[in-house]
Design a protein around this motif. Sequence first.
Motif, PDB file in Angstrom:
ATOM      1  N   PRO A  81      -0.657 -21.099  31.725  1.00 14.60           N
ATOM      2  CA  PRO A  81      -1.591 -20.242  30.994  1.00 14.60           C
ATOM      3  C   PRO A  81      -1.856 -18.929  31.728  1.00 14.60           C
ATOM      4  N   MET A  82      -2.192 -17.914  30.955  1.00 13.33           N
ATOM      5  CA  MET A  82      -2.508 -16.593  31.506  1.00 13.33           C
ATOM      6  C   MET A  82      -3.826 -16.074  30.942  1.00 13.33           C
ATOM      7  N   LEU A  83      -4.602 -15.422  31.799  1.00 14.37           N
ATOM      8  CA  LEU A  83      -5.745 -14.642  31.343  1.00 14.37           C
ATOM      9  C   LEU A  83      -5.267 -13.199  31.247  1.00 14.37           C
ATOM     10  N   TRP A  84      -4.847 -12.783  30.053  1.00 16.80           N
ATOM     11  CA  TRP A  84      -4.184 -11.491  29.866  1.00 16.80           C
ATOM     12  C   TRP A  84      -5.045 -10.319  30.331  1.00 16.80           C
ATOM     13  N   GLY A  85      -6.311 -10.355  29.981  1.00 16.28           N
ATOM     14  CA  GLY A  85      -7.216  -9.262  30.317  1.00 16.28           C
ATOM     15  C   GLY A  85      -8.548  -9.461  29.633  1.00 16.28           C
ATOM     16  N   ALA A  86      -9.336  -8.378  29.539  1.00 16.36           N
ATOM     17  CA  ALA A  86     -10.694  -8.478  29.021  1.00 16.36           C
ATOM     18  C   ALA A  86     -10.761  -9.010  27.599  1.00 16.36           C
ATOM     19  N   LYS A  87      -9.724  -8.764  26.802  1.00 18.79           N
ATOM     20  CA  LYS A  87      -9.763  -9.211  25.414  1.00 18.79           C
ATOM     21  C   LYS A  87      -9.731 -10.737  25.295  1.00 18.79           C
ATOM     22  N   MET A  88      -9.432 -11.438  26.390  1.00 15.76           N
ATOM     23  CA  MET A  88      -9.368 -12.897  26.361  1.00 15.76           C
ATOM     24  C   MET A  88     -10.513 -13.569  27.112  1.00 15.76           C
ATOM     25  N   PHE A  89     -11.486 -12.803  27.569  1.00 17.74           N
ATOM     26  CA  PHE A  89     -12.571 -13.417  28.342  1.00 17.74           C
ATOM     27  C   PHE A  89     -13.360 -14.428  27.505  1.00 17.74           C
ATOM     28  N   SER A  90     -13.576 -14.114  26.239  1.00 13.17           N
ATOM     29  CA  SER A  90     -14.320 -15.018  25.372  1.00 13.17           C
ATOM     30  C   SER A  90     -13.504 -16.285  25.128  1.00 13.17           C
ATOM     31  N   GLY A  91     -14.089 -17.403  25.467  1.00 14.59           N
ATOM     32  CA  GLY A  91     -13.414 -18.680  25.268  1.00 14.59           C
ATOM     33  C   GLY A  91     -12.482 -19.090  26.391  1.00 14.59           C
ATOM     34  N   TRP A  92     -12.361 -18.246  27.430  1.00 18.18           N
ATOM     35  CA  TRP A  92     -11.441 -18.539  28.521  1.00 18.18           C
ATOM     36  C   TRP A  92     -11.766 -19.849  29.228  1.00 18.18           C
ATOM     37  N   HIS A  93     -13.017 -20.043  29.609  1.00 14.67           N
ATOM     38  CA  HIS A  93     -13.365 -21.220  30.410  1.00 14.67           C
ATOM     39  C   HIS A  93     -13.056 -22.516  29.663  1.00 14.67           C
ATOM     40  N   GLU A  94     -13.346 -22.541  28.376  1.00 17.06           N
ATOM     41  CA  GLU A  94     -13.052 -23.741  27.590  1.00 17.06           C
ATOM     42  C   GLU A  94     -11.536 -23.954  27.495  1.00 17.06           C
ATOM     43  N   ALA A  95     -10.811 -22.869  27.265  1.00 16.22           N
ATOM     44  CA  ALA A  95      -9.359 -22.962  27.106  1.00 16.22           C
ATOM     45  C   ALA A  95      -8.678 -23.413  28.390  1.00 16.22           C
ATOM     46  N   ILE A  96      -9.094 -22.874  29.523  1.00 14.64           N
ATOM     47  CA  ILE A  96      -8.416 -23.231  30.766  1.00 14.64           C
ATOM     48  C   ILE A  96      -8.736 -24.656  31.175  1.00 14.64           C
ATOM     49  N   GLU A  97      -9.903 -25.152  30.851  1.00 12.98           N
ATOM     50  CA  GLU A  97     -10.212 -26.554  31.142  1.00 12.98           C
ATOM     51  C   GLU A  97      -9.288 -27.478  30.349  1.00 12.98           C
ATOM     52  N   VAL A  98      -9.012 -27.105  29.105  1.00 13.06           N
ATOM     53  CA  VAL A  98      -8.089 -27.899  28.290  1.00 13.06           C
ATOM     54  C   VAL A  98      -6.682 -27.844  28.885  1.00 13.06           C
ATOM     55  N   ALA A  99      -6.255 -26.646  29.299  1.00 11.29           N
ATOM     56  CA  ALA A  99      -4.925 -26.485  29.882  1.00 11.29           C
ATOM     57  C   ALA A  99      -4.783 -27.307  31.160  1.00 11.29           C
ATOM     58  N   LEU A 100      -5.805 -27.260  31.994  1.00 12.72           N
ATOM     59  CA  LEU A 100      -5.759 -28.014  33.245  1.00 12.72           C
ATOM     60  C   LEU A 100      -5.731 -29.518  32.977  1.00 12.72           C
ATOM     61  N   ALA A 101      -6.521 -29.947  32.009  1.00 11.76           N
ATOM     62  CA  ALA A 101      -6.539 -31.370  31.651  1.00 11.76           C
ATOM     63  C   ALA A 101      -5.202 -31.823  31.089  1.00 11.76           C
ATOM     64  N   SER A 102      -4.446 -30.872  30.522  1.00  7.92           N
ATOM     65  CA  SER A 102      -3.145 -31.186  29.941  1.00  7.92           C
ATOM     66  C   SER A 102      -2.008 -31.108  30.961  1.00  7.92           C
ATOM     67  N   GLY A 103      -2.357 -30.750  32.206  1.00  5.18           N
ATOM     68  CA  GLY A 103      -1.352 -30.766  33.259  1.00  5.18           C
ATOM     69  C   GLY A 103      -0.967 -29.425  33.847  1.00  5.18           C
ATOM     70  N   ALA A 104      -1.622 -28.327  33.444  1.00  2.68           N
ATOM     71  CA  ALA A 104      -1.295 -27.018  34.011  1.00  2.68           C
ATOM     72  C   ALA A 104      -1.548 -27.022  35.514  1.00  2.68           C
TER      73      ALA A 104
END
Length: 270
Positions: A81-104
């Motif tokens: 996963p990537m945090l592209w920039g400011a346009k992706m800050f909203s919802g980032w924490h929830e998304a990365i937790e899912v990615a990490l739980a999925s094996g990232a």
Amino acid sequence: MHVLKELLRVYTLVSLLLCLGFAAPVIESDYGQKMLQSKLGAAYNDSAMVMVLSSFVAHLWAYNWDMFANGILPPGVEFVPMLWGAKMFSGWHEAIEVALASGARYILGFNEPDSPSQANLTPLEAMVYYKEYISPYSSKAKLVSPAVTNSGLNWMRSFMSLCHDCDISIMAVHWYGDTAEDFKTFVTEAIETSQQYNIPEIWITEFALTSAINGGDPSDSIKFLRDVIPWLNSQKAVGRFAYFMCAEGFLLEGESLGVVGKAYTASHRL
């Protein structure tokens, strides 16, 4: 007999990981032998296109400039996963937790923050945001720096001087240019830059000849890749790389590898 049992144990473990959707790790046996993980990656927009590449490459990794895979990747392909920039800050924490739980296992930083047309951040802004959004996950994944353009190494030096306590393990760069020699010179400078900040590994997460982006002769790209891919594989400090890109007209032709794709994957065939 002991050697046979050891090989069977390793094979069983790798098969289980592939079934779960994880990339095979580097596994070291009692005899110091390793199952090497491919450095080669797929930069994609359409997850279905990755299936073509993965059928030719063992242990492929993939990213799409996003925090979501946006589709189902083939079994055994590791999504980063990537945090592209400011346009992706909203919802980032929830998304990365899912990615990490999925094996990232890795998190990519901002996309070309040194470019006004991309993430467009000053080194100071990037440091503040990196510490807020990415550094908190250093205990759960390896963190990759923002990925800068060919002309962005001075930006990177400024950023790394400010972000020396950001828990970054890998430095990312992009390259577009005209010759294999220019590419090697740039990658060598990037490695030297990373070592100045005690970062042992770099990733080249986008690269290609400028002519390839502009619809040039595929034979130029084939010659380029036949030169640089073995060289990249020989560089211990180069952890991963992804050619631009896993898509029709670049690496793919219809539902198969194109001539450029075949050159890209030649040393990584299953």
